[in-house]
Design an enzyme around this catalytic site. Structure first.
Site, PDB file in Angstrom:
ATOM      1  N   GLU A  99      -6.087  -4.614  10.439  1.00  0.00           N
ATOM      2  CA  GLU A  99      -5.101  -3.640  10.815  1.00  0.00           C
ATOM      3  C   GLU A  99      -5.412  -2.883  12.036  1.00  0.00           C
ATOM      4  O   GLU A  99      -6.256  -2.075  12.032  1.00  0.00           O
ATOM      5  CB  GLU A  99      -4.821  -2.720   9.715  1.00  0.00           C
ATOM      6  CG  GLU A  99      -4.244  -3.250   8.514  1.00  0.00           C
ATOM      7  CD  GLU A  99      -3.786  -2.037   7.578  1.00  0.00           C
ATOM      8  OE1 GLU A  99      -2.552  -1.834   7.327  1.00  0.00           O
ATOM      9  OE2 GLU A  99      -4.663  -1.202   7.163  1.00  0.00           O
TER      10      GLU A  99
ATOM     11  N   ASN B 197       0.836  -1.201  -0.121  1.00  0.00           N
ATOM     12  CA  ASN B 197      -0.134   0.031   0.049  1.00  0.00           C
ATOM     13  C   ASN B 197       0.863   1.208   0.102  1.00  0.00           C
ATOM     14  O   ASN B 197       1.488   1.625   0.919  1.00  0.00           O
ATOM     15  CB  ASN B 197      -0.861  -0.050   1.292  1.00  0.00           C
ATOM     16  CG  ASN B 197      -2.008   1.179   1.274  1.00  0.00           C
ATOM     17  OD1 ASN B 197      -1.975   1.883   0.420  1.00  0.00           O
ATOM     18  ND2 ASN B 197      -2.379   1.380   2.287  1.00  0.00           N
ATOM     19  N   TRP B 198       0.983   1.899  -1.048  1.00  0.00           N
ATOM     20  CA  TRP B 198       2.073   2.923  -1.326  1.00  0.00           C
ATOM     21  C   TRP B 198       1.485   4.254  -0.731  1.00  0.00           C
ATOM     22  O   TRP B 198       2.311   5.324  -0.606  1.00  0.00           O
ATOM     23  CB  TRP B 198       2.340   3.173  -2.638  1.00  0.00           C
ATOM     24  CG  TRP B 198       3.429   2.423  -3.291  1.00  0.00           C
ATOM     25  CD1 TRP B 198       4.160   1.301  -2.494  1.00  0.00           C
ATOM     26  CD2 TRP B 198       4.242   2.521  -4.523  1.00  0.00           C
ATOM     27  NE1 TRP B 198       5.086   0.760  -3.175  1.00  0.00           N
ATOM     28  CE2 TRP B 198       5.354   1.700  -4.341  1.00  0.00           C
ATOM     29  CE3 TRP B 198       4.088   3.442  -5.507  1.00  0.00           C
ATOM     30  CZ2 TRP B 198       6.148   1.522  -5.428  1.00  0.00           C
ATOM     31  CZ3 TRP B 198       4.983   3.206  -6.448  1.00  0.00           C
ATOM     32  CH2 TRP B 198       5.973   2.429  -6.636  1.00  0.00           C
ATOM     33  N   LYS B 199       0.123   4.286  -0.304  1.00  0.00           N
ATOM     34  CA  LYS B 199      -0.515   5.469   0.073  1.00  0.00           C
ATOM     35  C   LYS B 199      -0.295   6.671  -0.842  1.00  0.00           C
ATOM     36  O   LYS B 199      -0.304   6.479  -2.012  1.00  0.00           O
ATOM     37  CB  LYS B 199      -0.115   5.701   1.471  1.00  0.00           C
ATOM     38  CG  LYS B 199      -0.232   4.494   2.386  1.00  0.00           C
ATOM     39  CD  LYS B 199      -0.094   4.814   4.075  1.00  0.00           C
ATOM     40  CE  LYS B 199      -0.265   3.608   4.634  1.00  0.00           C
ATOM     41  NZ  LYS B 199      -0.522   3.788   6.325  1.00  0.00           N
TER      42      LYS B 199
ATOM     43  N   GLY C 219       1.914   2.782  11.637  1.00  0.00           N
ATOM     44  CA  GLY C 219       2.782   4.018  11.749  1.00  0.00           C
ATOM     45  C   GLY C 219       3.394   4.115  12.839  1.00  0.00           C
ATOM     46  O   GLY C 219       4.178   4.937  13.156  1.00  0.00           O
TER      47      GLY C 219
ATOM     48  N   GLU D  80      -7.611   4.775   7.816  1.00  0.00           N
ATOM     49  CA  GLU D  80      -7.315   6.481   7.536  1.00  0.00           C
ATOM     50  C   GLU D  80      -8.581   6.983   6.721  1.00  0.00           C
ATOM     51  O   GLU D  80      -8.770   8.161   6.954  1.00  0.00           O
ATOM     52  CB  GLU D  80      -6.138   6.503   6.618  1.00  0.00           C
ATOM     53  CG  GLU D  80      -4.519   6.041   7.432  1.00  0.00           C
ATOM     54  CD  GLU D  80      -3.701   5.893   6.525  1.00  0.00           C
ATOM     55  OE1 GLU D  80      -2.583   5.588   6.935  1.00  0.00           O
ATOM     56  OE2 GLU D  80      -3.657   5.700   5.117  1.00  0.00           O
TER      57      GLU D  80
ATOM     58  N   GLY E 195       2.718  -0.963   4.719  1.00  0.00           N
ATOM     59  CA  GLY E 195       2.482   0.358   4.134  1.00  0.00           C
ATOM     60  C   GLY E 195       4.015   0.859   3.673  1.00  0.00           C
ATOM     61  O   GLY E 195       4.712   0.654   2.668  1.00  0.00           O
ATOM     62  N   GLY E 196       4.445   1.876   4.710  1.00  0.00           N
ATOM     63  CA  GLY E 196       5.656   2.569   4.381  1.00  0.00           C
ATOM     64  C   GLY E 196       6.899   1.605   3.797  1.00  0.00           C
ATOM     65  O   GLY E 196       7.586   1.878   2.973  1.00  0.00           O
TER      66      GLY E 196
ATOM     67  N   HIS F 212      -9.944   0.924   4.867  1.00  0.00           N
ATOM     68  CA  HIS F 212      -8.745   1.401   5.697  1.00  0.00           C
ATOM     69  C   HIS F 212      -9.222   2.459   6.803  1.00  0.00           C
ATOM     70  O   HIS F 212      -9.848   3.374   6.599  1.00  0.00           O
ATOM     71  CB  HIS F 212      -7.566   1.923   4.663  1.00  0.00           C
ATOM     72  CG  HIS F 212      -6.357   1.826   5.286  1.00  0.00           C
ATOM     73  ND1 HIS F 212      -5.865   2.850   6.106  1.00  0.00           N
ATOM     74  CD2 HIS F 212      -5.322   1.158   5.079  1.00  0.00           C
ATOM     75  CE1 HIS F 212      -4.665   2.612   6.551  1.00  0.00           C
ATOM     76  NE2 HIS F 212      -4.007   1.455   5.805  1.00  0.00           N
TER      77      HIS F 212
ATOM     78  N   SER G 225       2.426  -1.527  10.671  1.00  0.00           N
ATOM     79  CA  SER G 225       3.997  -1.359  11.215  1.00  0.00           C
ATOM     80  C   SER G 225       4.629  -2.632  10.721  1.00  0.00           C
ATOM     81  O   SER G 225       5.626  -2.987  11.341  1.00  0.00           O
ATOM     82  CB  SER G 225       4.009  -0.843  12.491  1.00  0.00           C
ATOM     83  OG  SER G 225       3.578   0.348  12.920  1.00  0.00           O
TER      84      SER G 225
END
Length: 244
Positions: free
Chosen positions: A168, A11-13, A174, A101, A226-227, A99, A205
């Site tokens: 999640e 997930n590149w966001k 994060g 967010e 994610g990141g 998600h 994370s």
């Protein structure tokens, strides 16, 4: 690792331009040389990159997904919105829905349900995100919260084979924090008991440092990353360590 495939979803966001697509070569090369044929890699970039990414990965086994979609099934006066038909048209095969967010930005279970129905109708597979806040966890309401999200999100939906559940925890995303192994095992077990054929991924994370701990939980069917997925070296490291 109970099912046929082990999923690694990137997930590149809100990340990436056309130059970012160059990183795919390293991941694709790794996948071609890997002996783990059951590995399923899915990239979910911003909508601006779905078409060029799909073209770049045309001859690859890596698939492309989107990060969200509008609930309306046809074209309409929704400025700035993109529906599931439009996503499929530019090469997406999956879409992330629910998600945290987006939930925090006001997305309700009812709206999520409409989005899932629209995505399935358009022929997309769904990565359905669920998770509890730290406050809900502290009050020991995790199971109750997840059951409600699944019940309302999948209301009047029976096509579970086209749905991946991504657990999640909101408090984990994060932050670098992850659930304790026994807690995570029990939570995923309780999700799978709702419908026996659910594939359940973990997200929150996930990185090369904690993947050894996470991979020991044998009822996880993959990871939503994610990141760390934005860096091809970290992403490959996670995949490698999952099998070592």
């Amino acid at each position: 690792m109970t099912n046929k495939y082990m999923y690694f979803i990137a997930n590149w966001k809100m990340f990436g331009g056309l130059n970012s697509l160059n990183s795919l070569h390293k991941v694709n090369k790794f996948l071609k040389t890997s002996k783990k044929k059951s590995t399923k890699i899915i990239y979910c970039p911003p909508s601006t990159l779905i078409r060029p990414m799909s073209k770049k990965l045309k001859k690859s086994s890596i698939e492309v997904g989107a990060q969200n979609c509008h609930e309306h099934e046809t074209y309409g006066a929704f400025t700035g919105s993109i529906n599931s038909l439009m996503l499929k048209n530019v090469g997406a095969k999956y879409v992330i829905i629910g998600h945290s967010e987006n939930r925090q930005a006001g997305e309700t279970d009812k709206l999520i349900n409409l989005k899932i129905k629209s995505a399935l109708k358009s022929g997309l597979k769904v990565i359905f995100c669920i998770g509890e806040t730290f406050k809900q966890k502290r009050k020991r309401r995790t199971k109750q919260v997840l059951n409600k999200q699944i019940k309302l999100g999948l209301n009047k939906i029976n096509n579970y084979k086209k749905i991946l559940i991504a657990y999640e925890p909101v408090w984990s995303i994060g932050t670098g924090l992850i659930p304790k192994s026994n807690e995570l095992f029990q939570t995923i077990n309780s999700i799978k008991k709702i419908k026996r054929n659910f594939k359940v991924l973990y997200g929150g994370s996930v990185n090369p440092k904690n993947i050894n701990e996470l991979k020991s939980i044998n009822n996880i069917d993959g990871f939503l990353i994610g990141g760390a997925s934005q860096d091809p070296n970290k992403f490959i490291d996670i995949i490698k360590k999952t099998y070592n």
